[in-house]
Design a protein around this motif. Structure first.
Motif, PDB file in Angstrom:
ATOM      1  N   VAL A   1      23.826   7.596  17.988  1.00  0.00           N
ATOM      2  CA  VAL A   1      24.267   7.069  16.703  1.00  0.00           C
ATOM      3  C   VAL A   1      23.341   5.910  16.349  1.00  0.00           C
ATOM      4  CG1 VAL A   1      26.170   5.962  15.484  1.00  0.00           C
ATOM      5  CG2 VAL A   1      26.648   7.705  17.194  1.00  0.00           C
ATOM      6  N   GLU A   2      22.925   5.910  15.108  1.00  0.00           N
ATOM      7  CA  GLU A   2      22.044   4.824  14.665  1.00  0.00           C
ATOM      8  C   GLU A   2      22.825   3.521  14.639  1.00  0.00           C
ATOM      9  OE1 GLU A   2      18.731   4.868  13.627  1.00  0.00           O
ATOM     10  OE2 GLU A   2      18.650   6.870  14.502  1.00  0.00           O
TER      11      GLU A   2
ATOM     12  N   ASP B   1      31.894   0.856  18.101  1.00  0.00           N
ATOM     13  CA  ASP B   1      30.870   0.902  17.060  1.00  0.00           C
ATOM     14  C   ASP B   1      29.737  -0.077  17.333  1.00  0.00           C
ATOM     15  OD1 ASP B   1      32.232   2.822  15.651  1.00  0.00           O
ATOM     16  OD2 ASP B   1      33.501   1.337  14.656  1.00  0.00           O
TER      17      ASP B   1
ATOM     18  N   GLN C   1      27.516   7.095  21.606  1.00  0.00           N
ATOM     19  CA  GLN C   1      27.404   5.926  20.752  1.00  0.00           C
ATOM     20  C   GLN C   1      26.119   5.136  21.040  1.00  0.00           C
ATOM     21  OE1 GLN C   1      29.905   6.004  18.721  1.00  0.00           O
ATOM     22  NE2 GLN C   1      29.331   4.251  17.470  1.00  0.00           N
TER      23      GLN C   1
ATOM     24  N   ALA D   1      26.561   1.135  19.087  1.00  0.00           N
ATOM     25  CA  ALA D   1      25.665   2.115  18.478  1.00  0.00           C
ATOM     26  C   ALA D   1      24.211   1.706  18.667  1.00  0.00           C
ATOM     27  CB  ALA D   1      25.982   2.271  16.999  1.00  0.00           C
TER      28      ALA D   1
END
Lengths: 486, 510
Positions: free
Chosen positions: A438-439, A363, A434, A366
């Motif tokens: 993805v922001e 994550d 990712q 991102a």
């Protein structure tokens, strides 16, 4: 000097590549002592010079004509050993380079760290040259001890300590298996030298004792290169260790262990090929499949790379299973290619890290590709290369391996390998998804200037494309290296 | 550097130069990108002019050793089958570039750069005469398209782009094994690995191996086409892709599949063709009807056009496997037509989407009164896609059906109903979008085509008309190469039968 001793050390130049690395380690320690532990960059430069000299020496020895054997043929600085020496030196040099800023940011003692990396490298080079099972064992221990310590260097981090403990305990078990296997070989053939074993096995055939030796040695090596089912330690250790050490383990340890593995199997066990190709074939399929399937589920990029490195060991094993000149050279080429792209991936991971925050979470990546274009683009190259997209090192390497497998009649194995590549595409592209699609939720920090690290990344990108676009030269070298085995 | 190399690599060089340009001003980036995409177009026109009509073999061949120890060479060449597909590619890319001025607003530089990289991949795959080189280009195409969908696509772009890549890879990786196996067979036959097209063509493999290799190659190509039932990635990819991505995907990338059959799968493994034909013919016929039926009920214009592609590509496959000169020529012609008319349809849908940000048919209605120029252009493109006589689609479908009927009458009959259905769903969509009263107030404020948009669509319309009324210059350049492929496949299937007879005869005399 007695006649016995002089005959033992005759041909002492066979050990030079390893001695040079060992000397470099001591030079770094000494430099650390004189400079009061302040001049961190100087230490790295000393290390790089030493590794550079070793590599240059190996290249010049490559074109030499003398007998490569030394120390009563327990060491052989043949082209096979020299090829791996260069790969290992490159891996070590890149590890040193990518550690500079990491050590500074994590307040780690640079002198000890660099010296340990080099000592461990010394063990690796010995392993690449070893032509005797006892030397294999000793150099394996030299290599491992350094890495045990290195993986526990982040003393404030529980995961790092756990990694060191786990690696040490399981590593000790593996050494036991290896030693046990060596003992069986000695029992079966009365020698520990690889060519001696080959002669006896060819003459007397492969008895149950030798077979047990093969199995136990396979377990020992299987642990070091993380073959399934001996891979259990890998994700935790890779995740807990400091990232540059993880990279070193993933490429250096793997290359050295594979060097010994290939030499032992290709040189001394020719007579038993029917037995071990069967065993290794099963291991290759398991290793590729388990590694890739487990990698899909990972949320930590570091763990994902750990599982992917298991899978890559499985691909490399395919070349060994082919049990041919092409297959053996393909393993060599693949390990060189893997070194380039994997070091690069870990270097990007370090560059994205910030102290005290998880740098390895998926994550956290991102939006990185758009915020930090150079890192994003480099990581994209490494992910595509690891997934095997042309025209990168990863594609050329897999192409070589699978063509060797088909050449040896293992079409099914090649198909299983290829299907595994398809699975791996999913998680490697996941990283790219990712980074670009993805922001980012984390507050963007201004990227820190890390010139040393950028050099590693740059070198890895260049090597990844070079090995992919113009593979002819390195392939010929790999072929010549494998051909130099007895 | 030879002409073919220049056509292949000039877009990539353009992409690199573009990447080095400053991000701002966007206008400068756009103009540079357009210029970079016009260079390969002009070069391909030179190539077209130099192409010798009436020659079946590869022309302008370039050969360099690349990885000599494996017998891998850098080999490019062009024949009547690839000629117009290359020109179609270089023709569509500038159009897409110009169109993107209106609908790409984020990461503009990257968009254009990826498009140029994609162009190099596509042209390279069309020109490669070495199977290793072909595979490299084939895979390289995937990466920029993956980014084009994933970065500039719609809501479900990540899902769509992963599905696209995984489906395509699944096929192409098996093709890789087949290529390796073929190269190994070359080694068995000649003593050294070889990846050149000629080395593969010289192989004499038994039927069983040909079937397996044909299946591996065929799966890769059939996924790309996409042949029913391997088509499920296509509607997702198309719906999520930005307009330019859809145009290139439909216009060129799908043809890579049909081109692959005609260039590699069929002539290299000719004995397998006869065995595979019934399957492929019926899957194509089902695909034609199925695609058309599903298109009929789509509420989303882009999805409708995407399913219409499944249907149209069915014709291409059908004609190819009929293996009559007329049908194969029709199917190659249909490849170009589909590139033009479906590309055009995607452009039209994209233009209205830019204005209203919806692609639902129900959100429109009565556009003729508001945007007459748009409606008129849309009408021509729609008719081209539906195969109205006088436009390009008619020639292609007609040749395919005429050429296929004597060989596969029943499948042709089924396919013909697809023509009718095609007219049905396209006309019905057109009617709901363009005719009738204006049902949504927002639509009253729509602006008609801008001069830029006219420039974008005009070349497409011009080509549709030109190819509809004067197909000869195209057909006469294609035909010799097509005849050569057919002759090769038929010679092999003829050779497949006699040996058994001879063996029997020999057995009796003994």
């Amino acid at each position: 000097m007695t006649a016995e001793l002089s005959s033992f050390v005759s041909g002492w130049q066979a050990g030079w590549p390893a001695f040079l690395v060992g000397l470099t380690a001591f030079a770094v320690m000494f430099a650390d002592l004189v400079s009061d532990g302040k001049d961190r960059d100087g230490l790295v430069i000393v290390g790089l010079i030493g590794l550079g000299i070793t590599a240059a020496f190996s290249v010049s020895a490559w074109f030499g004509t003398g007998d490569p054997g030394g120390f009563q043929n327990t060491l052989r600085a043949d082209r096979f050993g020299l090829f791996f020496t260069v790969v290992i030196c490159a891996a070590a040099a890149l590890t040193l380079l990518m550690s500079v800023e990491y050590l500074r940011e994590h307040d780690l003692p640079a002198g000890d760290y660099h010296a340990l990396v080099l000592l461990s490298t010394c063990g690796m080079v010995f392993m690449a040259l070893a032509n005797d099972l006892i030397v294999v064992f000793i150099s394996l221990e030299v290599m491992s001890v350094g890495v045990y310590v290195l993986s526990g260097m982040l003393r404030g981090d529980k995961r790092s300590i756990e990694a060191a403990m786990k690696y040490f305990l399981l590593g000790a078990f593996a050494s036991g298996f290896l030693l046990y296997g060596i003992a069986f070989f000695y029992g079966a053939t009365g020698t520990t030298q690889l060519d001696g074993i080959a002669q006896v096995l060819a003459r007397d055939g492969v008895g149950p004792m030798a077979l047990l030796g093969i199995v136990l040695v396979t377990v020992g090596f299987g642990f070091k290169v993380a073959l399934v089912p001996f891979q259990g330690w890998t994700p935790d250790v890779y995740e807990g260790a400091p990232t540059p050490v993880t990279a070193f383990m993933a490429v250096g340890v793997k290359a050295a262990a594979f060097a010994a593995l290939v030499r032992v199997f290709a040189t001394s066990l020719e007579a038993a090929a029917v037995d071990w190709t069967g065993i290794l074939q099963v291991l290759a399929v398991l290793t590729m499949s388990v590694g890739n399937v487990a990698a899909i589920a990972q949320r930590s990029v570091k763990r994902m790379l750990a599982y992917s490195s298991i899978a890559h060991a499985g691909y490399a094993l395919v070349g060994l299973v082919a049990n041919s000149a092409e297959g053996g050279s393909a393993v060599l080429y693949y390990l060189a290619a893997y070194t380039a792209m994997n070091v690069g991936a870990f270097a990007v991971l370090i560059a994205l890290g910030r102290r005290g925050e998880p740098n390895d979470d998926l994550d956290a990546m991102a939006g990185v590709g758009l915020r930090q274009p150079i890192l994003g683009l480099s990581m994209t190259v490494f992910m595509l290369a690891l997934a095997g997209f042309p025209p990168t090192a990863g594609f050329a390497g897999k192409f070589y391996l699978f063509s060797a497998a088909i050449d040896a009649g293992h079409v099914t194995l090649a198909i299983i390998g290829v299907l595994n590549s398809l699975v791996s595409v999913y998680y490697y592209l996941g990283v790219i998804v990712q980074m670009y699609m993805v922001e980012g939720t984390l507050v963007p920090v201004s990227p820190r200037s890390r010139p040393w690290l950028l050099w590693v990344i740059f070198a890895s990108v260049v090597a990844t494309f070079w090995l992919g676009v113009l593979p002819s030269g390195p392939m010929d070298a790999a072929r010549a290296a494998f051909a130099s085995l007895g | 550097m030879g002409l073919l190399s220049f056509v292949t690599w000039s877009p990539l060089i353009g992409a690199v130069l573009l990447a080095l340009l400053p991000r701002e001003p966007v206008r400068g980036v756009r103009r540079a990108a357009l210029v970079f995409s016009l260079i390969p177009f002009v070069a391909s026109l030179v190539m077209l002019a130099r192409f010798q009509t009436g020659v079946a073999d590869f022309q302008m061949v370039e050969r360099l050793a690349w990885i000599p120890s494996w017998g891998i060479g850098y080999e490019l060449g062009i024949d009547g089958i690839s000629l117009f597909l290359v020109v179609l590619t270089t023709f569509l890319v500038p159009i897409v570039m110009l169109n993107a001025w209106g609908d790409v607003h984020k990461h503009v530089k990257e968009y254009f750069a990826f498009m140029l990289v994609l162009e190099t991949g596509m042209i390279g795959a069309l020109l490669a005469l070495d199977l290793f080189l072909f595979y490299v280009f084939w895979e390289v195409m995937l990466v920029p398209m993956y980014f084009l969908i994933g970065l500039w696509g719609g809501e479900q772009r990540v899902y769509a782009t992963m599905k696209f890549v995984l489906f395509t890879m699944a096929g192409s990786l098996l093709m890789l094994v087949a290529i390796l196996y073929g190269a190994w067979q070359v080694k068995v036959a000649t003593g050294a690995f070889g990846f050149s097209y000629e080395a593969f063509a010289a192989l004499q493999l038994p039927l069983r191996e040909q079937l397996l290799l044909f299946a591996a190659f065929g799966l890769a190509f059939a996924i790309k086409v996409p042949l029913f039932p391997l088509h499920t990635w296509l509607p997702d990819a198309h719906t999520q892709a930005p307009t330019g991505g859809s145009v290139i995907l439909a216009g060129v990338m799908l043809k890579m599949g049909t081109y692959g059959f005609l260039r590699f799968a069929m002539p290299l493994f000719p004995a397998a063709v006869a065995e595979a034909t019934p399957w492929i013919v019926w899957l194509s016929a089902i695909g034609i009807v199925y695609g058309a039926l599903v298109a009929t009920v789509q509420p989303d214009m882009k999805r409708l056009v995407a399913y219409s592609s499944v249907s149209h590509l069915g014709f291409v496959m059908l004609g190819m496997f009929a293996l009559t000169p007329t049908a194969v020529a029709g199917s190659v012609y249909q490849m170009l037509n589909h590139g033009l008319s479906t590309g055009g349809l995607f452009l039209m849908v994209g233009m209205v989407y830019e204005r209203r940000h919806t692609r639902k048919i129900a959100d429109y209605g009565g556009l003729w009164a508001v945007v007459p120029r748009y409606a008129a252009v849309f009408l021509v493109v729609m008719f081209a896609s539906a195969g109205l006589p006088g436009l390009n689609g008619f020639i292609g479908e007609f040749l395919v059906l005429v050429g296929t009927f004597p060989v596969h009458p029943w499948a042709t009959a089924v396919a013909t109903s697809g023509v009718i259905l095609g007219a049905l769903y396209l006309l019905w969509m057109y009617q709901r979008v363009i005719f009738g009263p204006v049902t949504h107030e927002e639509n009253r404020k729509l602006t008609d085509l801008s001069p830029r948009e006219v420039v974008v669509i005009a070349p497409v319309i011009a080509m549709c008309v030109f190819m509809g009324v004067y197909p000869r210059p195209f057909l006469e350049r294609m035909q010799p190469s097509i005849d050569r492929v057919i002759a090769r496949v038929q010679a092999a299937s003829a050779a497949q039968a006699p040996p058994t007879v001879v063996a029997d005869a020999a057995g009796e005399t003994r």
